[in-house]
Scaffold this motif. Structure first.
Motif: not given
Length: 312
Positions: A231-242, A299-312
């Protein structure tokens, strides 16, 4: 019974200093402090800062041009009309054709859907391979992908034009999808690699013991548990492409102009009278898809961020 041997009655336990009544605790928590008041004032100011332009756009799109010329940019329309929205969708000129931004909308859909699905799938496979299988040269490949994420788009336009022209697909739908795939791969790989690095490796080892191979473990174990980061990746990609303008203008061709390019043609036209109500309606129509995506999957975006989607 001897009264001297009678045990005295037990005294009631004294109230402890640490056990305060629950209502008092709730009242203490609800008390407004200067810090809390300052936080509320800041949040209210930030909300007004972002919502005020949207309010102006909406009320302007519902006014006639005669009412707009009278001033009162913040005033509500005296007689709301949806005619500017109809013209923006199917009547305003976006160049040689005067069929509104409707054509650009469907062009953007045709571009965004494959430009979102393909990078997510390839990024998930790359992140899965770099996290668990670690082939030879994996760190070098990951470093090259990350370096590509920092290369400006403008630097790559001319080489990509030459390559796509030699391949015979320049100005076509596959060309613009391929370009978005190339520029989306580094970020998608980073997202999925960091997400899979947070998955317990014992789960992968257990699947390997059960006889799972590369694709079986990916499709049956890793991919089903990747919904938050997808969901995080889809939001980022759809927003960037659109919201993309420069790549769509260069690589899409006249038959596949995305909505953002047609919106620019509507607003920056130099012929005829500038119709501010139609421009505002066309702008809102262009931004509805990313806005709706954020509201639906926030809600899924926040959950994906909290799950470690952007943690290094």
């Amino acid at each position: 019974m001897n009264p001297e041997t009678t045990a005295p009655p037990l005294a009631a336990p004294a109230p402890s200093a640490h056990t305060a009544p629950a209502p008092a605790v709730r009242r203490a928590r609800r008390r407004l402090t200067p810090a809390r008041i300052g936080l509320y004032v800041f949040l209210l100011g930030a909300a007004l800062f972002f919502l005020l332009p949207l309010y102006v756009m909406v009320v302007t799109s519902l006014k006639t041009m005669d009412e707009i010329r009278q001033g009162g940019i913040f005033a509500l329309p005296h007689a709301a009309t949806l005619e500017p929205w109809r013209l923006a969708w199917s009547g305003v000129c976006t160049g040689a054709a005067c069929d509104g931004v409707r054509t650009g909308f469907w062009n953007s859909v045709a571009i965004t859907v494959p430009s979102t699905i393909l990078p997510i799938l390839l990024g998930a496979v790359n992140g899965y391979a770099l996290s668990f299988w670690r082939p030879r040269g994996a760190n070098v490949l990951f470093a090259i992908l990350m370096a590509g994420a920092f290369v400006p788009v403008q630097v790559m336009i001319y080489p990509l034009v030459r390559v796509l022209a030699l391949a015979g697909i320049f100005g076509s739908l596959p060309a613009i999808v391929l370009v978005h795939l190339v520029f989306g791969m580094p970020v998608m790989t980073l997202l999925f690699r960091n997400y899979y690095c947070g998955v317990p490796h014992e789960l992968f080892h257990a699947a390997r013991i059960d006889g799972g191979g590369f694709w079986r473990i990916f499709l049956q174990v890793m991919l089903p548990m990747s919904l938050p980061v997808v969901v995080v990746a889809a939001i980022m990609q759809v927003t960037g492409v659109w919201n993309d303008y420069i790549l769509g203008l260069v690589f899409a061709g006249r038959d596949h102009m995305p909505m953002m390019v047609q919106l620019n043609n509507v607003i920056n036209t130099t012929t005829g009278t500038r119709q501010y109500n139609v421009n505002m309606a066309a702008t809102i129509l262009t931004g509805l898809v990313p806005l709706a995506l954020y509201f639906v999957s926030g809600r899924w975006f926040v959950r994906g961020i909290a799950a470690g989607a952007v943690k290094g």
